[in-house]
Design an enzyme around this catalytic site. Structure first.
Site, PDB file in Angstrom:
ATOM      1  N   HIS A 126       1.909   6.865   2.989  1.00  0.00           N
ATOM      2  CA  HIS A 126       1.280   8.182   2.922  1.00  0.00           C
ATOM      3  C   HIS A 126       1.872   9.153   3.933  1.00  0.00           C
ATOM      4  O   HIS A 126       2.780   8.797   4.708  1.00  0.00           O
ATOM      5  CB  HIS A 126      -0.239   8.069   3.045  1.00  0.00           C
ATOM      6  CG  HIS A 126      -0.706   7.346   4.275  1.00  0.00           C
ATOM      7  ND1 HIS A 126      -0.452   7.796   5.546  1.00  0.00           N
ATOM      8  CD2 HIS A 126      -1.417   6.193   4.409  1.00  0.00           C
ATOM      9  CE1 HIS A 126      -0.996   6.968   6.414  1.00  0.00           C
ATOM     10  NE2 HIS A 126      -1.569   5.986   5.749  1.00  0.00           N
ATOM     11  N   HIS A 137       2.403   8.118   7.480  1.00  0.00           N
ATOM     12  CA  HIS A 137       3.585   7.290   7.730  1.00  0.00           C
ATOM     13  C   HIS A 137       4.838   8.150   7.752  1.00  0.00           C
ATOM     14  O   HIS A 137       5.757   7.920   8.529  1.00  0.00           O
ATOM     15  CB  HIS A 137       3.710   6.200   6.659  1.00  0.00           C
ATOM     16  CG  HIS A 137       2.565   5.239   6.655  1.00  0.00           C
ATOM     17  ND1 HIS A 137       1.824   4.964   5.530  1.00  0.00           N
ATOM     18  CD2 HIS A 137       2.004   4.499   7.644  1.00  0.00           C
ATOM     19  CE1 HIS A 137       0.881   4.082   5.824  1.00  0.00           C
ATOM     20  NE2 HIS A 137       0.965   3.789   7.100  1.00  0.00           N
ATOM     21  N   LYS A 167       0.858  -1.194   0.000  1.00  0.00           N
ATOM     22  CA  LYS A 167       0.000   0.000   0.000  1.00  0.00           C
ATOM     23  C   LYS A 167       0.887   1.234   0.000  1.00  0.00           C
ATOM     24  O   LYS A 167       2.085   1.183   0.287  1.00  0.00           O
ATOM     25  CB  LYS A 167      -0.882   0.003   1.252  1.00  0.00           C
ATOM     26  CG  LYS A 167      -1.896  -1.115   1.262  1.00  0.00           C
ATOM     27  CD  LYS A 167      -3.283  -0.555   1.524  1.00  0.00           C
ATOM     28  CE  LYS A 167      -4.314  -1.653   1.568  1.00  0.00           C
ATOM     29  NZ  LYS A 167      -4.898  -1.782   2.898  1.00  0.00           N
TER      30      LYS A 167
HETATM   31  N1  ARG Z   1      -0.056   0.137   9.854  1.00  0.00           N
HETATM   32  C1  ARG Z   1      -0.926   1.077  10.512  1.00  0.00           C
HETATM   33  C2  ARG Z   1      -1.432   2.115   9.527  1.00  0.00           C
HETATM   34  O1  ARG Z   1      -0.858   2.288   8.481  1.00  0.00           O
HETATM   35  C3  ARG Z   1      -0.252   1.801  11.632  1.00  0.00           C
HETATM   36  C4  ARG Z   1       0.154   0.914  12.776  1.00  0.00           C
HETATM   37  C5  ARG Z   1       0.107   1.614  14.069  1.00  0.00           C
HETATM   38  N2  ARG Z   1       0.549   0.818  15.161  1.00  0.00           N
HETATM   39  C6  ARG Z   1      -0.189  -0.043  15.813  1.00  0.00           C
HETATM   40  N3  ARG Z   1       0.367  -0.721  16.793  1.00  0.00           N
HETATM   41  N4  ARG Z   1      -1.448  -0.222  15.554  1.00  0.00           N
HETATM   42  O2  ARG Z   1      -2.418   2.774   9.796  1.00  0.00           O
END
Ligand code: ARG
Length: 628
Positions: free
Chosen positions: A155, A158, A152
């Site tokens: 963005h 991130h 993905k």
């Molecule tokens: N991968 C998730 C996203 O892109 C963020 C992860 C955040 N950390 C967690 N422990 N949930 O939205």
């Protein structure tokens, strides 16, 4: 310290006193000592009443008199009385004049400089960073940040998590904590079933070898658009209250679910493909993070949470009566547990599938067993505020309030218009490349200076990265900001390129004077800065030189404050104050062009101190200072 009041020894032992890492604390102890003498108040109360002044004109320190908790007298009268009885001709302080209920304290410039010079030159890159605690009682913090989703888009959320998270990790490390950096990849779930189906249709080994991340994105985007009509149909049926089973047992729905089922059942072939995608992604990410000086200790991820831990969490949910069943899925109605605002959350799907929430709760327990952390920080967008409150609440509900106390969600706002301004950016490397290009264009506009840069491409990359990062860290984390490529790549204003320019300019002062850092260091440490201080005496008549030292003395307080609020802007705002102070000093405090060699060396020391502080702050923020 002839004539100074002895600092009460008890005061030096207060936990908030850091004599060996924060030079201003020595002054605080002495001021507090005077306050105790003059008012008879409690030493701890006196010490904590001594605050940092907000701006240099308001003093170095300030005492809001009500904080002394003296009963029965008006604060402004107490203040006037304290000012009147404050010791005359004190070696450390200028005799203060009261301003209402605040007693402003100004440090004696000469003693400040003589005190600070060896303090700073002994510590160099350690200055402002507090490792005094030593190895034995190091506390451990886990910082989870960046955490993109495989196949993905990377963005802006991130990007911010990456920048802010790296800063927080650097900050804790510089303050003597043992830091574990975790990247929690979005690498599990039905979308991997879909990706695998997409791979069968559209995958190309050649493309995967050439540009793995882009190809995976591409494959996913294509299969996802094939899938869209089915998804829409299912949603429409659900909205009408019809059964979706017929739709979902056919077509891509069925293929996707079947593949993900194989993954969940541990089918080797299915897992091998998934692992290949995961490994390739980690490999590419690692390379791009390196451009930002970031290296993770662990690439964790949703896939890595063990089934047995999930089972253990489920058992706790059952034992503590936390969930309720609804059509086979498990819900937590937080309202029934005293937190109505947290709403209702699904923790387990109808077919027993784990959820994002369930995996996250299990992950906390695993990290606790693996790392025995004192603290854990999640650096994630404020869009997930509610989500993290739910995780922490679930921890409490399963009887782990102790854990809930040690975890913190560090959130941040949105970036507006990044993709529209940068064009088609889907990967972290795209964002960095595009800004580097824009930076290169800006640099080329000044042909004379451009010609002097030894490695323009490399410098454009470093300065471009500084541009993105500084823009991101300028405001409070929670604020949204517009992605403004013109503004952030400008050398004017409070930008990354400006900060880099300031550092390079300080480096060039030493180069032009033909002095090395090592030489200056021995010059200071030889006699504890006595010669330098004496030589600088005439320069102390104007505020330029003095104010630089006053600001430099504050730096360790600033890092201490940042450790509390975890705001990169705390450091950045300070660095801009320092650079503004510097730019007003250059014309007055000339190095090449000083009246004598002695003065030249002493002034070079001033700039080298400032450069070191600037470098320390920049490195904390994750920037690589450039020399030219
Ligand atoms: N991968 C998730 C996203 O892109 C963020 C992860 C955040 N950390 C967690 N422990 N949930 O939205």
């Amino acid at each position: 310290m002839n004539g100074a009041e002895p600092a009460p020894p008890d005061m030096c032992r207060l936990p908030e006193v850091h004599l060996l890492s924060r030079p201003v604390d020595m002054y605080r102890v002495y001021v507090a000592g005077i306050l105790v003498q003059l008012t008879g108040c409690d030493p701890a109360v006196a010490y904590n009443a001594v605050q940092a002044a907000t701006t240099l004109p308001k003093g170095d320190l300030t005492i809001p008199v009500p904080r002394l908790r003296i009963k029965g007298k008006k604060p402004d009268e107490v203040c006037a009385d304290l000012a009147a009885r404050f010791p005359e001709a004190h070696p450390l302080f200028v005799k203060p004049a009261p301003t209402g209920i605040h007693l402003p304290i100004y440090l004696q410039p000469r003693s400040l400089i003589q005190y600070l010079l060896p303090y700073l030159f002994e510590r160099n890159e350690q200055y402002g960073h507090d490792r005094a605690d030593g190895e034995d009682n190091k506390k451990r913090v886990l910082v989870e940040f960046s955490s993109p989703n495989i196949a993905k888009e990377f963005h802006a959320g991130h990007l911010r998590s990456t920048i802010i998270g790296a800063f927080i990790a650097n900050l804790y490390a510089s303050m003597g904590w043992d830091v574990v950096k975790i990247n929690y990849l979005g690498d599990w779930g039905k979308q991997f079933g879909l990706l695998a189906v997409g791979w069968q249709r559209y995958g190309s080994e050649d493309e995967l070898a050439r540009e793995p991340l882009r190809h995976l994105l591409d494959v996913y985007a294509r299969i996802n658009s094939d899938f869209k009509p089915e998804q829409d149909a299912s949603k429409a049926a659900r909205d009408k209250g019809e059964d979706t089973a017929a739709i979902e047992s056919n077509g891509l729905f069925a293929e996707r679910n079947a593949f993900f089922r194989r993954m969940e059942d541990g089918d080797e072939e299915a897992l091998a493909l998934w692992k290949r995608f995961r490994d390739i992604s980690i490999d590419r990410y690692t390379a791009t993070y390196a451009r930002l000086n970031i290296a993770f200790d662990e690439y964790a991820g949703e896939s890595q949470v063990k089934a047995e831990t999930v089972k253990a969490v489920e058992k706790l949910l059952v034992d503590k009566g936390v969930y309720e069943e609804d059509n086979g899925s498990w819900l937590i109605d937080f309202g029934k547990h005293g937190s109505k605002a947290l709403g209702v959350a699904v923790v387990r799907g109808r077919t027993g599938t784990t959820t994002y929430l369930l995996r996250d709760v299990a992950a906390v327990l695993e990290r606790e067993t693996k790392y025995h952390f004192d603290k854990m920080v999640y650096v994630v967008s404020s869009e997930q505020d509610l989500y993290f409150q739910r995780i922490f609440k679930v921890l409490q509900l399963i009887g782990r309030d102790d854990l809930a106390q040690r975890v913190q969600h560090v959130n941040f706002g949105k970036v507006m218009g990044m993709s529209s301004r940068l064009g088609n950016v889907k990967l972290l490397s795209d964002i960095l490349d595009q800004t580097a290009n824009a930076m290169h264009d800006v640099m080329r506009r000044n042909q004379t200076k451009y010609a002097q840069v030894p490695d323009p491409e490399g410098v454009a990359d470093t300065v471009g990265i500084a541009a993105v990062m500084v823009q991101d860290m300028t405001g409070k984390r929670i604020n949204n900001y517009p992605f403004d490529i013109t503004r952030m790549t400008s050398f004017e204003g409070d930008t990354g390129p400006y900060l880099q320019y300031c550092h390079a300019r300080l480096c060039s002062i030493l180069r032009k004077a033909g002095l090395s850092r090592g030489e200056l260091r021995s010059y200071i440490l030889e006699d504890g800065g006595a010669t330098a201080t004496a030589t600088l005496a005439p320069d102390l008549k104007t505020s330029h030189c003095v104010d630089l030292f006053r600001l430099m003395a504050q730096y360790p307080d600033v890092t201490g404050m940042a450790l509390k609020n975890l705001e990169p802007s705390t450091i950045l705002t300070y660095l801009f104050r320092l650079t503004h102070q510097l730019s007003s000093a250059y014309d007055v405090l000339q190095v090449v062009g000083a009246a004598s060699h002695e003065i030249m060396v002493a002034r070079a020391v001033v700039y080298e101190s400032a450069r070191q502080v600037l470098e320390n702050g920049m490195r904390l923020l994750g920037l690589t200072p450039v020399e030219r």
